[in-house]
Design a protein around this motif. Structure first.
Motif, PDB file in Angstrom:
ATOM      1  N   UNK A   1      50.398   0.064   0.567  1.00 27.25           N
ATOM      2  CA  UNK A   1      51.526  -0.509  -0.163  1.00 27.25           C
ATOM      3  C   UNK A   1      51.153  -0.771  -1.626  1.00 27.25           C
ATOM      4  N   UNK A   2      49.968  -1.306  -1.849  1.00 25.48           N
ATOM      5  CA  UNK A   2      49.513  -1.580  -3.222  1.00 25.48           C
ATOM      6  C   UNK A   2      49.443  -0.279  -4.020  1.00 25.48           C
ATOM      7  N   UNK A   3      48.894   0.764  -3.420  1.00 25.95           N
ATOM      8  CA  UNK A   3      48.789   2.060  -4.102  1.00 25.95           C
ATOM      9  C   UNK A   3      50.177   2.601  -4.427  1.00 25.95           C
ATOM     10  N   UNK A   4      51.061   2.608  -3.425  1.00 28.73           N
ATOM     11  CA  UNK A   4      52.415   3.129  -3.653  1.00 28.73           C
ATOM     12  C   UNK A   4      53.178   2.283  -4.668  1.00 28.73           C
ATOM     13  N   UNK A   5      53.046   0.964  -4.587  1.00 23.42           N
ATOM     14  CA  UNK A   5      53.731   0.088  -5.547  1.00 23.42           C
ATOM     15  C   UNK A   5      53.230   0.338  -6.960  1.00 23.42           C
TER      16      UNK A   5
END
Length: 152
Positions: free
Chosen positions: A102-106
């Motif tokens: 999620x952090x990477x995609x965000x």
């Protein structure tokens, strides 16, 4: 008392993160799509910038730090975490990996694709897909959190 306070901050931050994404999908997007294109783009860009700061820049690191603290409070060691020592540690392991995704995609969405979404349709569609994917991941992370509440 400190344990309860930090868990409260963790839950509030997760609520803000998921709630913000739900707001964007269910309330903002249908409204903004009805606006003239120049105003629509400007609205998305402004709301996106503000939400990125509070949700991604502040919220995600806060979720990570409070999550580490909560892991310690629950008695999960790093050895447990990496060796799937019990159901709780295994579920937590999956939750953390989805959180990192999620952090990477965000980060990709908020700092690269989203700010360029006004350039062309490809960026706009990619931003929408990543945003929806992140919402689905976030909901699944909340499911795993609920599963942790019952022992993993």
């Amino acid at each position: 008392m400190l344990d309860t306070l930090i868990l409260t901050v963790h839950i509030l931050t997760a609520s803000f993160w998921i709630g913000g994404m739900l707001f964007m999908v269910l309330a903002l997007s249908p409204y903004v799509r009805k606006l003239p294109e120049d105003l629509s783009v400007k609205s998305y860009q402004e709301v996106g910038r503000r939400y990125s700061f509070w949700g991604t820049v502040i919220g995600l690191p806060l979720l990570f730090l409070t999550g580490l603290y909560n892991m310690n409070v629950m008695g999960v060691t790093w050895e447990d975490f990496f060796n799937f020592a019990n159901d709780y540690a295994a579920t937590l392991h999956h939750k953390v990996h989805l959180f990192l995704l999620t952090v990477i995609l965000a980060s990709i969405h908020d700092f690269y694709i989203g700010p360029r979404s006004h350039i062309n349709r490809k960026f706009r569609i990619t931003a929408r897909i990543i945003g929806i994917l992140n919402l689905i991941l976030g909901i699944f992370i909340i499911y795993l959190a609920a599963k942790l509440r019952y022992g993993g």
